[in-house]
Design a protein around this motif. Structure first.
Motif, PDB file in Angstrom:
ATOM      1  N   ASN A  97       0.778  -1.312   0.112  1.00 51.89           N
ATOM      2  CA  ASN A  97       0.056   0.110   0.090  1.00 51.89           C
ATOM      3  C   ASN A  97       0.896   1.334  -0.031  1.00 51.89           C
ATOM      4  O   ASN A  97       0.662   2.412   0.811  1.00 51.89           O
ATOM      5  N   HIS A  98       1.649   1.211  -0.849  1.00 55.22           N
ATOM      6  CA  HIS A  98       2.709   2.389  -1.041  1.00 55.22           C
ATOM      7  C   HIS A  98       3.669   2.909   0.235  1.00 55.22           C
ATOM      8  O   HIS A  98       3.966   3.978   0.390  1.00 55.22           O
ATOM      9  N   THR A  99       3.781   1.710   0.964  1.00 51.72           N
ATOM     10  CA  THR A  99       4.841   2.017   2.106  1.00 51.72           C
ATOM     11  C   THR A  99       5.799   0.789   1.904  1.00 51.72           C
ATOM     12  O   THR A  99       5.322  -0.234   1.718  1.00 51.72           O
ATOM     13  N   ALA A 100       7.020   0.996   1.960  1.00 52.91           N
ATOM     14  CA  ALA A 100       8.062   0.150   1.888  1.00 52.91           C
ATOM     15  C   ALA A 100       8.958   0.230   3.032  1.00 52.91           C
ATOM     16  O   ALA A 100       9.150   1.186   3.790  1.00 52.91           O
ATOM     17  N   SER A 101       9.496  -0.789   3.527  1.00 51.83           N
ATOM     18  CA  SER A 101      10.435  -0.922   4.498  1.00 51.83           C
ATOM     19  C   SER A 101      11.640  -1.914   4.295  1.00 51.83           C
ATOM     20  O   SER A 101      11.438  -2.793   3.343  1.00 51.83           O
ATOM     21  N   ILE A 102      12.612  -2.031   4.916  1.00 50.21           N
ATOM     22  CA  ILE A 102      13.661  -2.913   4.955  1.00 50.21           C
ATOM     23  C   ILE A 102      13.628  -3.635   6.266  1.00 50.21           C
ATOM     24  O   ILE A 102      13.022  -3.032   7.337  1.00 50.21           O
ATOM     25  N   GLY A 103      14.366  -4.659   6.268  1.00 48.51           N
ATOM     26  CA  GLY A 103      14.573  -5.182   7.866  1.00 48.51           C
ATOM     27  C   GLY A 103      15.652  -4.431   8.681  1.00 48.51           C
ATOM     28  O   GLY A 103      16.007  -3.410   8.585  1.00 48.51           O
ATOM     29  N   GLU A 104      16.229  -5.274   9.628  1.00 48.45           N
ATOM     30  CA  GLU A 104      16.940  -5.074  10.685  1.00 48.45           C
ATOM     31  C   GLU A 104      18.000  -4.098  10.162  1.00 48.45           C
ATOM     32  O   GLU A 104      18.921  -4.829   9.390  1.00 48.45           O
ATOM     33  N   SER A 105      18.311  -3.106  10.803  1.00 44.84           N
ATOM     34  CA  SER A 105      19.196  -1.881  10.331  1.00 44.84           C
ATOM     35  C   SER A 105      20.050  -1.652  11.595  1.00 44.84           C
ATOM     36  O   SER A 105      19.333  -1.244  12.606  1.00 44.84           O
ATOM     37  N   ILE A 106      21.242  -1.577  11.514  1.00 45.78           N
ATOM     38  CA  ILE A 106      22.023  -1.023  12.521  1.00 45.78           C
ATOM     39  C   ILE A 106      22.870   0.068  12.189  1.00 45.78           C
ATOM     40  O   ILE A 106      23.470   0.142  11.061  1.00 45.78           O
ATOM     41  N   PHE A 107      22.884   0.760  13.235  1.00 48.20           N
ATOM     42  CA  PHE A 107      23.457   2.371  13.035  1.00 48.20           C
ATOM     43  C   PHE A 107      24.547   2.444  14.118  1.00 48.20           C
ATOM     44  O   PHE A 107      24.362   2.427  15.349  1.00 48.20           O
ATOM     45  N   SER A 108      26.056   2.571  13.703  1.00 50.52           N
ATOM     46  CA  SER A 108      26.960   2.599  14.669  1.00 50.52           C
ATOM     47  C   SER A 108      27.658   3.890  14.780  1.00 50.52           C
ATOM     48  O   SER A 108      27.985   4.398  13.432  1.00 50.52           O
ATOM     49  N   VAL A 109      27.778   4.248  15.827  1.00 50.92           N
ATOM     50  CA  VAL A 109      28.868   5.550  15.851  1.00 50.92           C
ATOM     51  C   VAL A 109      30.162   5.401  16.740  1.00 50.92           C
ATOM     52  O   VAL A 109      29.984   4.697  17.804  1.00 50.92           O
ATOM     53  N   ILE A 110      31.210   5.789  16.099  1.00 52.37           N
ATOM     54  CA  ILE A 110      32.466   5.452  16.794  1.00 52.37           C
ATOM     55  C   ILE A 110      33.072   6.661  16.875  1.00 52.37           C
ATOM     56  O   ILE A 110      33.539   7.230  16.029  1.00 52.37           O
ATOM     57  N   LEU A 111      33.336   7.216  18.158  1.00 51.47           N
ATOM     58  CA  LEU A 111      33.950   8.368  18.305  1.00 51.47           C
ATOM     59  C   LEU A 111      35.163   8.091  19.166  1.00 51.47           C
ATOM     60  O   LEU A 111      35.265   7.200  20.147  1.00 51.47           O
ATOM     61  N   THR A 112      36.262   8.684  18.832  1.00 48.42           N
ATOM     62  CA  THR A 112      37.790   8.453  19.274  1.00 48.42           C
ATOM     63  C   THR A 112      38.036   9.739  19.859  1.00 48.42           C
ATOM     64  O   THR A 112      38.134  10.906  19.373  1.00 48.42           O
ATOM     65  N   ASP A 113      38.733   9.663  21.226  1.00 50.52           N
ATOM     66  CA  ASP A 113      38.951  10.684  21.859  1.00 50.52           C
ATOM     67  C   ASP A 113      40.526  11.147  21.642  1.00 50.52           C
ATOM     68  O   ASP A 113      40.849  10.531  21.284  1.00 50.52           O
ATOM     69  N   ASP A 114      40.906  12.227  22.358  1.00 45.93           N
ATOM     70  CA  ASP A 114      42.271  12.719  22.060  1.00 45.93           C
ATOM     71  C   ASP A 114      43.317  11.793  22.589  1.00 45.93           C
ATOM     72  O   ASP A 114      44.459  11.689  22.482  1.00 45.93           O
ATOM     73  N   GLN A 115      42.651  10.918  23.530  1.00 49.05           N
ATOM     74  CA  GLN A 115      43.617   9.958  24.176  1.00 49.05           C
ATOM     75  C   GLN A 115      43.568   8.602  23.415  1.00 49.05           C
ATOM     76  O   GLN A 115      44.284   7.615  23.789  1.00 49.05           O
ATOM     77  N   GLY A 116      42.861   8.539  22.499  1.00 48.87           N
ATOM     78  CA  GLY A 116      42.809   7.260  21.432  1.00 48.87           C
ATOM     79  C   GLY A 116      41.871   6.258  21.955  1.00 48.87           C
ATOM     80  O   GLY A 116      41.629   5.100  21.521  1.00 48.87           O
ATOM     81  N   LYS A 117      40.836   6.586  22.858  1.00 53.45           N
ATOM     82  CA  LYS A 117      39.878   5.547  23.451  1.00 53.45           C
ATOM     83  C   LYS A 117      38.691   5.744  22.509  1.00 53.45           C
ATOM     84  O   LYS A 117      38.468   6.776  22.034  1.00 53.45           O
ATOM     85  N   LYS A 118      38.277   4.634  22.218  1.00 52.50           N
ATOM     86  CA  LYS A 118      37.139   4.466  21.167  1.00 52.50           C
ATOM     87  C   LYS A 118      35.802   4.537  21.960  1.00 52.50           C
ATOM     88  O   LYS A 118      35.779   3.587  22.997  1.00 52.50           O
ATOM     89  N   TRP A 119      34.766   5.206  21.696  1.00 50.40           N
ATOM     90  CA  TRP A 119      33.544   5.158  22.216  1.00 50.40           C
ATOM     91  C   TRP A 119      32.441   4.696  21.284  1.00 50.40           C
ATOM     92  O   TRP A 119      32.394   5.497  20.322  1.00 50.40           O
ATOM     93  N   ARG A 120      31.982   3.433  21.331  1.00 59.31           N
ATOM     94  CA  ARG A 120      31.112   2.998  20.451  1.00 59.31           C
ATOM     95  C   ARG A 120      29.788   2.741  20.742  1.00 59.31           C
ATOM     96  O   ARG A 120      29.438   2.366  21.984  1.00 59.31           O
ATOM     97  N   VAL A 121      28.693   3.093  20.010  1.00 64.65           N
ATOM     98  CA  VAL A 121      27.109   2.758  20.419  1.00 64.65           C
ATOM     99  C   VAL A 121      26.772   2.190  19.182  1.00 64.65           C
ATOM    100  O   VAL A 121      26.782   2.906  17.915  1.00 64.65           O
ATOM    101  N   ASP A 122      25.948   1.153  19.220  1.00 59.90           N
ATOM    102  CA  ASP A 122      25.000   0.740  17.893  1.00 59.90           C
ATOM    103  C   ASP A 122      23.568   0.967  18.575  1.00 59.90           C
ATOM    104  O   ASP A 122      23.107   0.548  19.566  1.00 59.90           O
ATOM    105  N   HIS A 123      22.891   1.407  17.358  1.00 61.14           N
ATOM    106  CA  HIS A 123      21.433   1.593  17.578  1.00 61.14           C
ATOM    107  C   HIS A 123      20.817   0.753  16.728  1.00 61.14           C
ATOM    108  O   HIS A 123      21.051   0.880  15.409  1.00 61.14           O
ATOM    109  N   VAL A 124      19.704  -0.212  16.918  1.00 64.14           N
ATOM    110  CA  VAL A 124      19.256  -1.022  16.099  1.00 64.14           C
ATOM    111  C   VAL A 124      17.672  -0.752  15.738  1.00 64.14           C
ATOM    112  O   VAL A 124      16.921  -0.414  16.743  1.00 64.14           O
ATOM    113  N   GLU A 125      17.353  -0.940  14.539  1.00 64.95           N
ATOM    114  CA  GLU A 125      16.097  -0.450  14.318  1.00 64.95           C
ATOM    115  C   GLU A 125      15.466  -1.825  13.660  1.00 64.95           C
ATOM    116  O   GLU A 125      16.144  -2.354  12.558  1.00 64.95           O
TER     117      GLU A 125
END
Length: 132
Positions: A97-125
């Motif tokens: 009915n004119h609506t389309a979708s896809i399956g599970e999608s994962i959005f990841s963000v990796i931020l690295t601080d000035d000391q080299g530590k990585k901060w990762r978060v995954d968001h799942v739809e």
């Protein structure tokens, strides 16, 4: 704000991107390319097929939010790299009915601080609407 807040910055960015990623998802399905990576510091979108005016708007919004948040960090704390990646579930496409979708999608963000530590978060739809 100290470095411990960097993970919350990553979480906010992942959620922000996921909430508006319908055009990216549509392109992923149309082109058969399930993964997109965005360097939020340099504002580089890869693969190049996703580097459209419409997609840059969302990437720029995420970049501005990142910069606004990192300005609140107590010196010498800073973010030296910021990568957002999206893995779209294009193999599970559905249209009705004119609506389309896809399956599970994962959005990841990796931020690295000035000391080299990585901060990762995954968001799942579990399902993501695609805009066509």
């Amino acid at each position: 704000m100290g470095r411990k807040h960097i993970k919350s910055f990553a979480s906010g960015l992942a959620h922000m991107f996921a909430s508006s990623a319908q055009h990216y998802a549509w392109l992923a399905h149309k082109l058969g390319i399930p993964t997109v990576t965005i360097n939020l510091i340099e504002l580089r979108i890869e693969p190049a097929e996703f580097n459209t005016d419409r997609n840059r708007v969302l990437a720029e919004m995420c970049q501005r939010t990142l910069l606004r948040n990192t300005q609140k960090l107590t010196p010498p704390g800073s973010v030296s790299s910021a990568v957002l990646s999206a893995q779209f579930g294009i193999d599970d496409y559905s249209e009705d009915n004119h609506t389309a979708s896809i399956g599970e999608s994962i959005f990841s963000v990796i931020l690295t601080d000035d000391q080299g530590k990585k901060w990762r978060v995954d968001h799942v739809e579990k399902r993501l609407l695609v805009q066509f």
